[in-house]
Enzyme design. Structure first.
Site, PDB file in Angstrom:
ATOM      1  N   LYS A  79      51.097 -36.062   5.966  1.00  0.00           N
ATOM      2  CA  LYS A  79      50.031 -37.030   5.720  1.00  0.00           C
ATOM      3  C   LYS A  79      49.853 -37.189   4.208  1.00  0.00           C
ATOM      4  O   LYS A  79      50.629 -37.854   3.554  1.00  0.00           O
ATOM      5  CB  LYS A  79      48.731 -36.581   6.396  1.00  0.00           C
TER       6      LYS A  79
ATOM      7  N   HIS B 184      44.352 -34.232   8.716  1.00  0.00           N
ATOM      8  CA  HIS B 184      43.979 -35.543   8.181  1.00  0.00           C
ATOM      9  C   HIS B 184      42.907 -35.458   7.104  1.00  0.00           C
ATOM     10  O   HIS B 184      42.462 -36.490   6.606  1.00  0.00           O
ATOM     11  CB  HIS B 184      43.504 -36.458   9.313  1.00  0.00           C
TER      12      HIS B 184
ATOM     13  N   SER C 265      42.225 -37.834  14.463  1.00  0.00           N
ATOM     14  CA  SER C 265      43.223 -38.835  14.107  1.00  0.00           C
ATOM     15  C   SER C 265      43.063 -40.171  14.807  1.00  0.00           C
ATOM     16  O   SER C 265      43.592 -41.177  14.344  1.00  0.00           O
ATOM     17  CB  SER C 265      44.633 -38.299  14.404  1.00  0.00           C
TER      18      SER C 265
END
Length: 410
Positions: A244, A213, A185
């Site tokens: 996300k 992610h 990240s």
């Protein structure tokens, strides 16, 4: 020592920043106009630090699903999954995610943080060994600490260092848990998962990949880095979040292991936490279907990532080591990081500021994340804001930011 004395250093560091006009810690976004625009104070800004990778937070299908659930099921379950908190939507989403990831079982958690805490902290305990990438997220470290397992860190994205440490373990390696992330990240780089999978095949162990992610971002179907590199069969547990790509809140753990569902009866962060709200679950189910039905969103996301990455490199900035939707700009000092972050807002761009100790060698970084919803014109405006900073005198916004703690982005 008094109870709060341990925070004296933190108080001093925080005071340095709150003296400035804009503070990076808990930035108040006053209005949200779309997945890519909002207002901070008097500044209308492009949102380039939100992890909203497919831009689904305002998707009409997701909004409609959430509204209908809100009207029919209320604002919350008011209970844990073990009590009254398992609605039909929770069960359906687990089945849909299991089908999507091609796994036997999926367990939902109330946040991605709790997914790590509840899975790693339950599977491992005293006497177990965890090998984790040094740059793993704070929730993974906290889970390992909670478990009481022996923690062995290997150098970030260094498969050779992992192999060396596993060889030292001898027979113990075959029962160790290896933990990496898909896309990291902070720097936006990816784990060397092919090499790690090969080490696991040779030396044993269990492999857990946090795809927080990378779900919806990588892989032909959006299942993450393991799908992208064709090593899904080597991954024993997949962890992820809804905050996300799927534009909501919540987390999950997925596995083929026939006894994986036993975690429901042993994981304290699962048993003793209220379940996700029905409206959030409904929006995630809709977002998952949009992600499946519209692979062109992923294509657009990567076009934007390449566009911004190239634009920043062409300006001469030092960026992350790989092209991904997470694009950090590395700066020499916390002072310069603060200066850039504040000026970017003034120029109409919101990004994340990350400070030591979360960054290497005492540097700072301003972390951009792009979305499929960003237009090429918006990407150009982000690049233009960075270009303006190149031309401005760099009077630092603060005088002494060394050692400041980070806000804890994920």
């Amino acid at each position: 020592m008094a109870l709060f004395d341990k925070f004296n250093k933190l108080i001093q560091e925080r005071a340095t920043f709150i003296q400035t006009e804009l503070s990076p810690f808990g930035t108040r976004i006053d209005e949200i106009y779309s997945p890519t625009e909002g207002r901070i104070g008097e500044c209308r800004v492009i949102l380039a630090g939100t992890n909203n990778y497919l831009g689904l937070t305002f998707d009409p299908t997701c909004l409609d699903a959430a509204r209908q659930s809100l009207e029919h099921e209320g604002t919350g379950t008011t209970g844990s999954r073990m009590a009254n908190g398992s609605y039909s939507g929770h069960i359906a989403l687990e089945a849909e995610l299991a089908d999507f990831f091609q796994r036997r079982s999926v367990i939902l958690f109330s946040t991605g943080y709790l997914a790590n805490l509840g899975t790693i902290g339950t599977l491992t305990g005293p006497g177990d060994i965890v090998l984790l990438d040094a740059d793993c997220h704070a929730s993974i470290y906290d889970a390992c600490k909670l478990s009481g397992a022996q923690i062995i860190r290997f150098r970030h994205n260094d498969a050779h260092d992992l192999e060396r440490r596993m060889l030292r373990l001898g027979e113990q390696a075959k029962d160790a848990l290896i933990i990496v992330e898909g896309i990291y990240s902070m720097l936006g780089d990816y784990a060397p998962l092919k090499e790690i999978a090969e080490i696991k095949r040779q030396l044993g162990g269990y492999l857990l990949v946090d795809e927080a992610h990378s779900v919806g971002v990588m892989g032909k179907h959006g299942r993450g880095l393991a799908e992208e590199l064709n090593v899904e069969s080597d991954v024993d547990i997949v962890l992820g979040t809804f905050s996300k790509t799927l534009g909501a809140i919540g987390g999950f753990a997925a596995s083929h292991h026939p006894e994986f569902n036993l975690l429901r009866y042993a994981s304290r962060p699962y048993i003793f936490t209220a379940s996700p709200s029905p409206a959030s679950i409904a929006s995630v189910r809709a977002a998952l279907q949009v992600m499946i039905d519209q692979p062109e969103l992923r294509t657009r996301l990567w076009a934007n990532a390449r566009h911004l990455h190239k634009g920043l490199v062409d300006l001469g900035y030092c960026v992350g080591p790989q092209v991904s939707p997470v694009i950090p700009v590395l700066l020499e000092s916390p002072e310069k990081g603060m200066f850039f972050w504040q000026k970017l807002i003034k120029h109409g761009v919101y990004v994340n500021l990350v400070l030591p100790p979360a960054t290497p060698s005492g540097q700072a970084l301003v972390r951009c994340s792009v979305s499929a919803a960003h237009t090429p014109e918006q990407i150009d405006r982000i690049i233009g804001a960075f270009a303006q900073l190149m031309a401005e005198p760099r009077k630092e916004a603060v005088s002494n930011a060394q050692g400041a703690t980070r806000p804890g982005y994920r």
